[in-house]
Design a protein around this motif. Structure first.
Motif, PDB file in Angstrom:
ATOM      1  N   ARG A  41       0.843  -1.193   0.000  1.00 15.74           N
ATOM      2  CA  ARG A  41       0.000   0.000   0.000  1.00 15.74           C
ATOM      3  C   ARG A  41       0.875   1.239   0.000  1.00 15.74           C
ATOM      4  O   ARG A  41       1.850   1.340   0.735  1.00 15.74           O
ATOM      5  CB  ARG A  41      -0.909   0.012   1.235  1.00 15.74           C
ATOM      6  CG  ARG A  41      -1.855   1.194   1.275  1.00 15.74           C
ATOM      7  CD  ARG A  41      -2.787   1.140   2.455  1.00 15.74           C
ATOM      8  NE  ARG A  41      -2.070   1.290   3.720  1.00 15.74           N
ATOM      9  CZ  ARG A  41      -2.673   1.473   4.893  1.00 15.74           C
ATOM     10  NH1 ARG A  41      -3.995   1.492   4.948  1.00 15.74           N
ATOM     11  NH2 ARG A  41      -1.972   1.610   5.987  1.00 15.74           N
ATOM     12  N   ASP A  42       0.520   2.194  -0.850  1.00 12.84           N
ATOM     13  CA  ASP A  42       1.249   3.452  -0.935  1.00 12.84           C
ATOM     14  C   ASP A  42       0.236   4.557  -1.201  1.00 12.84           C
ATOM     15  O   ASP A  42      -0.091   4.851  -2.354  1.00 12.84           O
ATOM     16  CB  ASP A  42       2.296   3.391  -2.050  1.00 12.84           C
ATOM     17  CG  ASP A  42       3.061   4.703  -2.191  1.00 12.84           C
ATOM     18  OD1 ASP A  42       3.016   5.508  -1.240  1.00 12.84           O
ATOM     19  OD2 ASP A  42       3.674   4.921  -3.246  1.00 12.84           O
ATOM     20  N   GLY A  43      -0.267   5.150  -0.125  1.00  9.77           N
ATOM     21  CA  GLY A  43      -1.285   6.175  -0.286  1.00  9.77           C
ATOM     22  C   GLY A  43      -2.564   5.584  -0.849  1.00  9.77           C
ATOM     23  O   GLY A  43      -3.136   4.649  -0.298  1.00  9.77           O
ATOM     24  N   VAL A  44      -3.004   6.126  -1.990  1.00 14.39           N
ATOM     25  CA  VAL A  44      -4.238   5.645  -2.614  1.00 14.39           C
ATOM     26  C   VAL A  44      -3.998   4.435  -3.499  1.00 14.39           C
ATOM     27  O   VAL A  44      -4.937   3.867  -4.066  1.00 14.39           O
ATOM     28  CB  VAL A  44      -4.918   6.755  -3.441  1.00 14.39           C
ATOM     29  CG1 VAL A  44      -5.322   7.909  -2.541  1.00 14.39           C
ATOM     30  CG2 VAL A  44      -3.997   7.233  -4.561  1.00 14.39           C
ATOM     31  N   ASN A  45      -2.749   4.020  -3.650  1.00 16.67           N
ATOM     32  CA  ASN A  45      -2.408   2.885  -4.498  1.00 16.67           C
ATOM     33  C   ASN A  45      -2.205   1.633  -3.663  1.00 16.67           C
ATOM     34  O   ASN A  45      -1.581   1.662  -2.605  1.00 16.67           O
ATOM     35  CB  ASN A  45      -1.131   3.172  -5.296  1.00 16.67           C
ATOM     36  CG  ASN A  45      -1.297   4.363  -6.225  1.00 16.67           C
ATOM     37  OD1 ASN A  45      -2.102   4.340  -7.141  1.00 16.67           O
ATOM     38  ND2 ASN A  45      -0.523   5.428  -5.978  1.00 16.67           N
ATOM     39  N   ILE A  46      -2.759   0.518  -4.143  1.00 10.61           N
ATOM     40  CA  ILE A  46      -2.596  -0.760  -3.470  1.00 10.61           C
ATOM     41  C   ILE A  46      -2.214  -1.822  -4.496  1.00 10.61           C
ATOM     42  O   ILE A  46      -2.386  -1.628  -5.708  1.00 10.61           O
ATOM     43  CB  ILE A  46      -3.888  -1.188  -2.735  1.00 10.61           C
ATOM     44  CG1 ILE A  46      -5.066  -1.259  -3.722  1.00 10.61           C
ATOM     45  CG2 ILE A  46      -4.181  -0.272  -1.577  1.00 10.61           C
ATOM     46  CD1 ILE A  46      -6.352  -1.756  -3.095  1.00 10.61           C
ATOM     47  N   GLU A  47      -1.705  -2.937  -4.000  1.00 12.67           N
ATOM     48  CA  GLU A  47      -1.331  -4.042  -4.881  1.00 12.67           C
ATOM     49  C   GLU A  47      -2.071  -5.303  -4.458  1.00 12.67           C
ATOM     50  O   GLU A  47      -2.011  -5.718  -3.294  1.00 12.67           O
ATOM     51  CB  GLU A  47       0.174  -4.278  -4.842  1.00 12.67           C
ATOM     52  CG  GLU A  47       0.653  -5.335  -5.819  1.00 12.67           C
ATOM     53  CD  GLU A  47       2.168  -5.456  -5.852  1.00 12.67           C
ATOM     54  OE1 GLU A  47       2.671  -6.583  -5.613  1.00 12.67           O
ATOM     55  OE2 GLU A  47       2.844  -4.436  -6.095  1.00 12.67           O
ATOM     56  N   ILE A  48      -2.813  -5.900  -5.404  1.00 13.77           N
ATOM     57  CA  ILE A  48      -3.547  -7.135  -5.169  1.00 13.77           C
ATOM     58  C   ILE A  48      -3.206  -8.111  -6.287  1.00 13.77           C
ATOM     59  O   ILE A  48      -3.363  -7.796  -7.469  1.00 13.77           O
ATOM     60  CB  ILE A  48      -5.076  -6.900  -5.142  1.00 13.77           C
ATOM     61  CG1 ILE A  48      -5.450  -5.941  -4.009  1.00 13.77           C
ATOM     62  CG2 ILE A  48      -5.820  -8.223  -4.969  1.00 13.77           C
ATOM     63  CD1 ILE A  48      -6.926  -5.621  -3.959  1.00 13.77           C
TER      64      ILE A  48
END
Length: 221
Positions: free
Chosen positions: A27-34
């Motif tokens: 997670r980086d601010g409004v960005n996430i990784e799925i």
């Protein structure tokens, strides 16, 4: 037992209510990784970006270093620490409210607050789209609950005029409804409460800090 659980889960799936957890690996601010995909997160309630704010992180680390992880007890017993009172005092100064009381989460605030205030013999009138925590709080209170159509002032007025009780009347709504993004007609609801002697509870979980002058919420929007 296994057959019963499997049958119940099958019914939940058929009804379209079966849900699975989304595993977020970064997670980086409004960005996430799925699942290796970098996505823009529209499902967060971290509107102000405080969850990864460096100043907040430093303050949290300092609090843990000074007070440890958690209070070690319920506040009513021996868990009411300086940080709790300092934050409550800060909230009072910012909101100009008479007092503030912290809960573990918004869910706990609604369940605990409503159940403690409303009691058997009271009447609760709540918006159709109120959060599940409000519904649970109403159930625990043992007060009779009437649901009015979403933000429908006329229906609320008719219910207040029709339903009589020997106890207290309560009207409960959210300020900003998170699933639809619309704002409750709080001025009109407040007028009805004054007219019928009802007390108003407004859940500002999604509007405080975001809407209104100085982030005071939907009430001042």
């Amino acid at each position: 037992m296994a057959d019963f659980v499997a049958e119940r889960l099958s019914r939940i799936r058929e009804a379209g209510h079966f849900r699975t957890l989304q595993h977020i690996s970064a997670r980086d601010g409004v960005n996430i990784e799925i699942d290796g995909r970098r996505l823009l997160n529209f499902g967060s309630n971290d509107y102000l970006g405080l969850a990864q704010n460096s100043a907040v992180s430093v303050a949290a680390i300092e609090a843990i270093e000074n007070w440890g992880f958690g209070s070690g007890s319920a506040r009513l017993i021996s868990g009411s620490l300086d940080p709790h009172h300092m934050l409550e005092a800060s909230i009072v100064r910012h909101t100009k409210a008479a007092a503030a009381l912290l809960f573990n989460s918004g869910y706990h605030a609604n369940v605990g607050g409503i159940a403690a205030l409303a009691e058997e013999g009271d009447l609760i009138f709540s918006d159709q789209f109120c959060h599940a925590s409000i519904v649970d709080g109403c159930r625990l209170s043992k007060a009779r609950r009437f649901v009015f159509s979403h933000s429908n002032i006329y229906e609320l007025e008719n219910l207040l005029a029709r339903e009589q009780c020997s106890g207290q009347r309560w009207v409960i709504t959210e300020g900003l409804f998170s699933m639809d993004g619309d704002i409750a007609p709080l001025a009109e609801i407040s007028q009805l409460c004054r007219r019928f002697g009802a007390l108003l509870i407004v859940d500002e979980a999604h509007s405080f800090g975001v809407l209104g002058e100085n982030g005071m919420g939907a009430w001042g929007y």
